[in-house]
Design a protein around this motif. Structure first.
Motif, PDB file in Angstrom:
ATOM      1  N   HIS A 236       0.853  -1.190   0.000  1.00 34.42           N
ATOM      2  CA  HIS A 236       0.000   0.000   0.000  1.00 34.42           C
ATOM      3  C   HIS A 236       0.885   1.235   0.000  1.00 34.42           C
ATOM      4  O   HIS A 236       1.702   1.421   0.908  1.00 34.42           O
ATOM      5  CB  HIS A 236      -0.916  -0.005   1.219  1.00 34.42           C
ATOM      6  N   ASN A 237       0.717   2.058  -1.003  1.00 32.16           N
ATOM      7  CA  ASN A 237       1.502   3.276  -1.154  1.00 32.16           C
ATOM      8  C   ASN A 237       0.938   4.382  -0.267  1.00 32.16           C
ATOM      9  O   ASN A 237      -0.260   4.670  -0.295  1.00 32.16           O
ATOM     10  CB  ASN A 237       1.499   3.716  -2.620  1.00 32.16           C
ATOM     11  N   GLY A 238       1.805   5.001   0.520  1.00 35.57           N
ATOM     12  CA  GLY A 238       1.361   6.016   1.457  1.00 35.57           C
ATOM     13  C   GLY A 238       0.722   7.224   0.806  1.00 35.57           C
ATOM     14  O   GLY A 238      -0.261   7.778   1.310  1.00 35.57           O
ATOM     15  N   ASN A 239       1.258   7.667  -0.339  1.00 33.09           N
ATOM     16  CA  ASN A 239       0.670   8.818  -1.015  1.00 33.09           C
ATOM     17  C   ASN A 239      -0.732   8.511  -1.534  1.00 33.09           C
ATOM     18  O   ASN A 239      -1.632   9.346  -1.468  1.00 33.09           O
ATOM     19  CB  ASN A 239       1.568   9.266  -2.172  1.00 33.09           C
ATOM     20  N   THR A 240      -0.900   7.299  -2.040  1.00 33.76           N
ATOM     21  CA  THR A 240      -2.234   6.891  -2.502  1.00 33.76           C
ATOM     22  C   THR A 240      -3.211   6.834  -1.329  1.00 33.76           C
ATOM     23  O   THR A 240      -4.370   7.268  -1.444  1.00 33.76           O
ATOM     24  CB  THR A 240      -2.159   5.519  -3.186  1.00 33.76           C
ATOM     25  N   LEU A 241      -2.742   6.309  -0.208  1.00 35.02           N
ATOM     26  CA  LEU A 241      -3.594   6.264   0.977  1.00 35.02           C
ATOM     27  C   LEU A 241      -3.973   7.674   1.428  1.00 35.02           C
ATOM     28  O   LEU A 241      -5.138   7.945   1.734  1.00 35.02           O
ATOM     29  CB  LEU A 241      -2.864   5.547   2.109  1.00 35.02           C
ATOM     30  N   ALA A 242      -2.992   8.571   1.467  1.00 33.52           N
ATOM     31  CA  ALA A 242      -3.258   9.938   1.902  1.00 33.52           C
ATOM     32  C   ALA A 242      -4.316  10.598   1.025  1.00 33.52           C
ATOM     33  O   ALA A 242      -5.244  11.253   1.530  1.00 33.52           O
ATOM     34  CB  ALA A 242      -1.972  10.751   1.892  1.00 33.52           C
ATOM     35  N   ALA A 243      -4.181  10.412  -0.289  1.00 37.00           N
ATOM     36  CA  ALA A 243      -5.166  10.994  -1.201  1.00 37.00           C
ATOM     37  C   ALA A 243      -6.556  10.409  -0.947  1.00 37.00           C
ATOM     38  O   ALA A 243      -7.562  11.125  -0.972  1.00 37.00           O
ATOM     39  CB  ALA A 243      -4.740  10.749  -2.646  1.00 37.00           C
ATOM     40  N   GLY A 244      -6.607   9.111  -0.677  1.00 31.13           N
ATOM     41  CA  GLY A 244      -7.883   8.471  -0.389  1.00 31.13           C
ATOM     42  C   GLY A 244      -8.513   8.965   0.899  1.00 31.13           C
ATOM     43  O   GLY A 244      -9.738   8.983   1.042  1.00 31.13           O
ATOM     44  N   TYR A 245      -7.677   9.379   1.845  1.00 34.76           N
ATOM     45  CA  TYR A 245      -8.172   9.929   3.103  1.00 34.76           C
ATOM     46  C   TYR A 245      -8.506  11.418   2.985  1.00 34.76           C
ATOM     47  O   TYR A 245      -8.935  12.037   3.968  1.00 34.76           O
ATOM     48  CB  TYR A 245      -7.124   9.755   4.206  1.00 34.76           C
ATOM     49  N   GLY A 246      -8.262  11.994   1.800  1.00 33.08           N
ATOM     50  CA  GLY A 246      -8.526  13.410   1.610  1.00 33.08           C
ATOM     51  C   GLY A 246      -7.474  14.317   2.201  1.00 33.08           C
ATOM     52  O   GLY A 246      -7.715  15.489   2.461  1.00 33.08           O
ATOM     53  N   ARG A 247      -6.264  13.797   2.370  1.00 35.31           N
ATOM     54  CA  ARG A 247      -5.183  14.568   2.974  1.00 35.31           C
ATOM     55  C   ARG A 247      -4.144  14.883   1.909  1.00 35.31           C
ATOM     56  O   ARG A 247      -3.687  13.983   1.198  1.00 35.31           O
ATOM     57  CB  ARG A 247      -4.547  13.767   4.118  1.00 35.31           C
ATOM     58  N   ASP A 248      -3.759  16.145   1.796  1.00 29.13           N
ATOM     59  CA  ASP A 248      -2.732  16.535   0.836  1.00 29.13           C
ATOM     60  C   ASP A 248      -1.423  15.825   1.177  1.00 29.13           C
ATOM     61  O   ASP A 248      -1.052  15.706   2.341  1.00 29.13           O
ATOM     62  CB  ASP A 248      -2.496  18.048   0.883  1.00 29.13           C
ATOM     63  N   THR A 249      -0.746  15.358   0.154  1.00 28.71           N
ATOM     64  CA  THR A 249       0.534  14.677   0.359  1.00 28.71           C
ATOM     65  C   THR A 249       1.648  15.717   0.401  1.00 28.71           C
ATOM     66  O   THR A 249       2.434  15.848  -0.525  1.00 28.71           O
ATOM     67  CB  THR A 249       0.784  13.640  -0.751  1.00 28.71           C
ATOM     68  N   ASP A 250       1.695  16.438   1.524  1.00 24.35           N
ATOM     69  CA  ASP A 250       2.670  17.528   1.664  1.00 24.35           C
ATOM     70  C   ASP A 250       3.908  17.101   2.428  1.00 24.35           C
ATOM     71  O   ASP A 250       4.634  17.919   2.961  1.00 24.35           O
ATOM     72  CB  ASP A 250       2.018  18.722   2.352  1.00 24.35           C
TER      73      ASP A 250
END
Length: 262
Positions: A236-250
């Motif tokens: 599971h890619n962290g950036n993909t997860l972050a986007a799915g959670y609605g969190r900017d990958t900053d």
């Protein structure tokens, strides 16, 4: 907190980041006890916050979801290996009849129990604390505490393996494998092949974090190890997860694996 080892003190830093997330109106999880683990006057490690904040947030939410899905799918035991100041036994809604075990160093667990008692925290699951050094016979201590290796188990190895040598990490995962009945699951971090989204790489490039990274011993490529030892593994890619959670990958998010025992 003075009795804690340097490695155990990193759990306090993680608790601080969980507390920061809990205070957000758009929080991805709520940990009402996290701030209590951070003594007043503890200096804010701005470098650590910058490098690890998003990673810890995504990791916490992902592992929350993993554990609830694994137990809903039939795992009747949960083992938090190197549980640290994790409060999932108190803040998540668990299925009836579940048993949860927390393993970590005695001093850290004693500090944790002191804080939770002061907060009046009550677990939402049958919880057993197993004070043990993971370099010793922790499988024996876990069995003695009531763990049943014939029952499907959801294992969580969170934020630990980087502190172990490849040999010690393989030994730990071998023990997890040996104790896992069919249907068991395990989740942990794994290294990104190109390192592009690696909080570890950023930490090593940050001089203020040298005391932390000096404790790292590298761990093991978990995806390959688990796949080669009888686990069906998904990454599971962290950036993909972050986007799915609605969190900017900053920031760097890291990556994760879940293994299922056939």
């Amino acid at each position: 907190m003075t009795e804690l080892s340097d490695v155990s003190r990193t759990a306090v830093g993680v608790a601080r980041l969980r507390a920061l997330e809990t205070n957000r109106p758009d929080r991805l999880f709520a940990d009402p006890y996290a701030s209590a683990f951070v003594p007043e006057g503890t200096p804010d490690n701005r470098a650590g916050t910058s490098v690890f904040r998003l990673h810890i947030v995504i990791r916490t939410r992902f592992y929350d979801d993993y554990l609830l899905a694994a137990t809903a799918a039939g795992c009747r035991q949960v083992v938090l290996v190197a549980a640290g100041l994790d409060t999932r036994a108190f803040r998540l809604s668990w299925p009836a009849g579940l048993r949860l075990y927390e393993l970590d160093l005695p001093a850290l667990l004693a500090y944790k129990e002191k804080v939770l008692t002061a907060e009046g925290a009550t677990p939402s699951v049958a919880r057993t604390v197993v004070p043990v050094d993971l370099r010793e016979d922790w499988p024996g201590a876990l069995r003695a505490a009531g763990f049943d290796p014939t029952v499907p188990t959801a294992w969580l190895v969170e934020g630990l393996l980087v502190y172990l040598t490849a040999e010690d990490a393989a030994k730990l995962l071998t023990s997890v494998t040996d104790l896992s009945a069919p249907g068991s699951q395990v989740a942990c971090e794994h290294r990104d092949a190109d390192g592009q989204h690696s909080p570890g790489r950023m930490a090593k490039a940050t001089p203020d974090l040298a005391p932390l990274t000096a404790m790292w011993k590298g761990g093991i490529p978990t995806f390959d190890w688990l796949a080669g030892h009888g686990w069906k593994v998904e990454s599971h890619n962290g950036n993909t997860l972050a986007a799915g959670y609605g969190r900017d990958t900053d920031g760097p998010t890291g990556n994760f694996v879940i293994g299922t025992r056939a």
